[in-house]
Design a protein around this motif. Structure first.
Motif, PDB file in Angstrom:
ATOM      1  N   LEU A 369       0.755  54.171  11.723  1.00  0.00           N
ATOM      2  CA  LEU A 369       0.492  55.328  10.867  1.00  0.00           C
ATOM      3  C   LEU A 369       1.600  55.513   9.831  1.00  0.00           C
ATOM      4  N   VAL A 370       2.843  55.417  10.275  1.00  0.00           N
ATOM      5  CA  VAL A 370       3.973  55.560   9.353  1.00  0.00           C
ATOM      6  C   VAL A 370       3.934  54.457   8.295  1.00  0.00           C
ATOM      7  N   TYR A 371       3.661  53.235   8.724  1.00  0.00           N
ATOM      8  CA  TYR A 371       3.623  52.115   7.758  1.00  0.00           C
ATOM      9  C   TYR A 371       2.538  52.333   6.711  1.00  0.00           C
ATOM     10  N   LEU A 372       1.347  52.724   7.162  1.00  0.00           N
ATOM     11  CA  LEU A 372       0.244  52.935   6.220  1.00  0.00           C
ATOM     12  C   LEU A 372       0.562  54.055   5.237  1.00  0.00           C
ATOM     13  N   VAL A 373       1.080  55.166   5.738  1.00  0.00           N
ATOM     14  CA  VAL A 373       1.379  56.309   4.867  1.00  0.00           C
ATOM     15  C   VAL A 373       2.473  55.951   3.866  1.00  0.00           C
TER      16      VAL A 373
END
Length: 378
Positions: A369-373
């Motif tokens: 999630l952090v990577y995508l955001v």
């Protein structure tokens, strides 16, 4: 029989027998010293004496605040005004995250975990669950600030990034982390109302002299750490409390100090092994995903601060590295040493097991999630 008698004569040996983390890293440090001997100056560097002194000073100051009765008084005031366990959990998680932005992750835990223990002693709050949540919360909150944790401070000073720019770049990652922690707190905490143990709410007298001394000691220690004078600050506190409150010094968790020393020596030496450097050289950390995964995986193996040191000169994007090693603080307990502090301060049975049952899945959800955001907003 001889071993039993030895443990009976020396109770501290019985305690050490259960300190598996201390024994593991002490064995690693001794093994590496045998197979790869180094000059004494390198061992002194790996031991991180200023960090150990800072930890000792914080332990003394917080133990003094506990002994004064102030924590119990504040805990009583808090639980009288929040009526649901979920409300208490969200309040404590938010306070922990905010404090970690300005006082660093370790100091935040030294303040919040004793408060949580005091609340748990007078209510039905699940203390171990809260300690795990607070460990996750400091990793999330401290991510946002250049002074929130050691890895951010290293990256901020090394890359000479403006303070506002650092915060704005880390804001999406920190927001995702905190929202996940808050959601976990909401769904993991029981739906029950706070049930107070009336007999434990009263009678918490506060020693104003001890409270004042301890608060001043905490402020002094934080100030000395900010100005890189932690050994002097710790010495002042040891002398001061030896004169006015030896009982406080006797209650210090000295085995926690020994555990950190063993971890610093073992991981510090391991991180400098040629095989570790060669392994990192084979990874193209100029690729965003490779850097992200390298920061997380290396944090799981050697903790996020040594991982930052290893990757800092290899990675061109210092802010992307900051995101990676902060996410790497989740997962195994040594991902961030703040995790170990939270569990040790809580002193709850099966704490390590519960932490990993929660933190490992949390990492698997949080990391993508952090990577995508961050990639979408880059």
């Amino acid at each position: 029989m001889m071993a039993t008698n030895l443990f009976n004569r020396h109770p501290w040996l019985k305690r050490i027998r259960h300190e598996w983390l201390l024994l593991l890293f002490a064995a690693l440090a001794v093994l590496l010293a045998c197979v790869d001997p180094q000059p004494w100056s390198r061992y002194k560097t790996w031991l991180q004496i200023p960090t150990l002194c800072g930890l000792l000073g914080l332990l003394i100051a917080i133990q003094g605040i506990r002994d004064s009765g102030l924590v119990q008084r504040v805990a009583g005031m808090l639980v009288m005004h929040v009526h649901s366990l979920r409300g208490v959990a969200l309040l404590l998680v938010s306070m922990t995250a905010v404090l970690s932005m300005v006082l660093t992750n370790d100091v935040s835990l030294f303040l919040m975990v004793p408060l949580t223990l005091a609340i748990g002693s007078m209510s039905n709050l699940p203390v171990l669950r809260m300690a795990v949540l607070e460990a996750l919360a400091v990793n999330a909150g401290s991510t946002l600030s250049p002074i929130g944790n050691p890895q951010n401070l290293l990256i901020w000073q090394h890359a000479q990034i403006p303070f506002p720019s650092f915060i704005m770049h880390l804001l999406p990652a920190a927001a995702v982390m905190f929202l996940l922690v808050a959601a976990l707190a909401w769904f993991w905490m029981p739906k029950e109302r706070v049930a107070l143990h009336a007999d434990r709410l009263d009678g918490h007298g506060v020693s104003r002299a001890m409270a004042t001394l301890s608060i001043l000691a905490l402020a002094l220690m934080v100030l000395m750490m900010q100005y890189h004078q932690a050994p002097l600050g710790a010495l002042v506190l040891v002398i001061g409390f030896a004169l006015f409150s030896r009982r406080t010094l006797a209650c210090i968790d000295w085995l926690l100090m020994a555990t950190f020393a063993a971890i610093f020596l073992g991981l510090g030496h391991f991180a400098t092994l040629p095989i570790v450097g060669h392994a990192l050289d084979t990874i193209n950390v100029q690729q965003p995903l490779a850097l992200f995964l390298s920061g997380i995986v290396s944090s799981q193996l050697i903790s996020n601060v040594p991982a930052t040191v290893l990757l800092l000169d290899r990675a061109k994007d210092a802010l992307a590295l900051a995101v990676a090693v902060n996410v790497g603080g989740f997962g195994v307990v040594i991902g961030s040493l703040a995790n170990l502090i939270a569990l040790r301060l809580a002193k709850q049975p099966h704490g390590m097991r519960l932490f990993h049952e929660v933190s490992l899945p949390f990492l698997l959800v949080c990391a993508p999630l952090v990577y995508l955001v961050t990639r979408l907003l880059a």
